[in-house]
Design an enzyme around this catalytic site. Structure first.
Site, PDB file in Angstrom:
ATOM      1  N   HIS A   7      51.976 -28.321  -9.892  1.00 49.19           N
ATOM      2  CA  HIS A   7      51.645 -27.613 -11.123  1.00 49.19           C
ATOM      3  C   HIS A   7      50.183 -27.809 -11.498  1.00 49.19           C
ATOM      4  O   HIS A   7      49.524 -28.732 -11.035  1.00 49.19           O
ATOM      5  CB  HIS A   7      52.540 -28.032 -12.304  1.00 49.19           C
ATOM      6  N   HIS A  79      44.899 -31.355 -15.617  1.00 51.61           N
ATOM      7  CA  HIS A  79      45.052 -31.973 -14.303  1.00 51.61           C
ATOM      8  C   HIS A  79      45.743 -31.039 -13.329  1.00 51.61           C
ATOM      9  O   HIS A  79      46.340 -30.037 -13.726  1.00 51.61           O
ATOM     10  CB  HIS A  79      45.802 -33.314 -14.384  1.00 51.61           C
ATOM     11  N   GLU A 130      47.179 -35.705 -10.365  1.00 49.31           N
ATOM     12  CA  GLU A 130      48.483 -36.338 -10.397  1.00 49.31           C
ATOM     13  C   GLU A 130      49.106 -36.192  -9.014  1.00 49.31           C
ATOM     14  O   GLU A 130      49.081 -35.100  -8.445  1.00 49.31           O
ATOM     15  CB  GLU A 130      49.360 -35.635 -11.454  1.00 49.31           C
TER      16      GLU A 130
HETATM   17 CO    CO Z   1      51.515 -33.134 -14.631  1.00 46.88          CO
END
Ligand code: CO
Length: 134
Positions: A7, A79, A130
């Site tokens: 994502h 992020h 991440e």
């Molecule tokens: Co995230």
């Protein structure tokens, strides 16, 4: 060693307004807002054919995105999340490469119930990364 883009997270002061932009202007399928008190955010998931966008709004007093929104009052990309096979192997490899893992440096359970680590933006072209065990 990273896999799929899981994502892209976008921080915003108003997840409802942001979700309307994605739904009404861009024509994407969006979820209802999901409060995640453990993570200090309310999340709206935008489903795309090949990945997801997560709209993050601060929740509570110590939201991890509060500082970002002070610097970026109009919101912005917060992020990127890439999938990895084994989070401990990924952590060890990132440490060996000299990357800075944020927080305790240990994997913790992320917003999807899977173990994650975050890598400091200073080592990754200014982008918080991440890594999530898929
Ligand atoms: Co995230």
């Amino acid at each position: 060693m990273i896999g799929r883009l899981n994502h892209v997270a976008i921080a915003t002061k108003d997840a409802i307004a942001a979700s309307k932009i994605y739904r009404d202007t861009l024509g994407a399928k969006v979820s209802a807002p999901v409060p995640q008190p453990d993570h200090g955010v309310t999340t709206v998931f935008v489903e795309l054919p090949n990945t997801k966008i997560e709209l993050l709004e601060p929740l509570g007093d110590n939201s991890p995105i509060a500082k970002f929104l002070e610097k970026n009052p109009n919101g912005g990309v917060h992020h990127l999340c890439f999938e990895v096979g084994d989070i401990y192997e990924a952590r060890d490899r990132m440490k060996a490469k000299g990357a800075t893992i944020t927080g305790s440096g240990e994997p913790r359970i992320g917003a999807h119930g899977k173990p994650v680590i975050f890598l400091h933006p200073k080592d990754f072209v200014g982008t918080l990364i991440e890594l999530e065990q898929a």
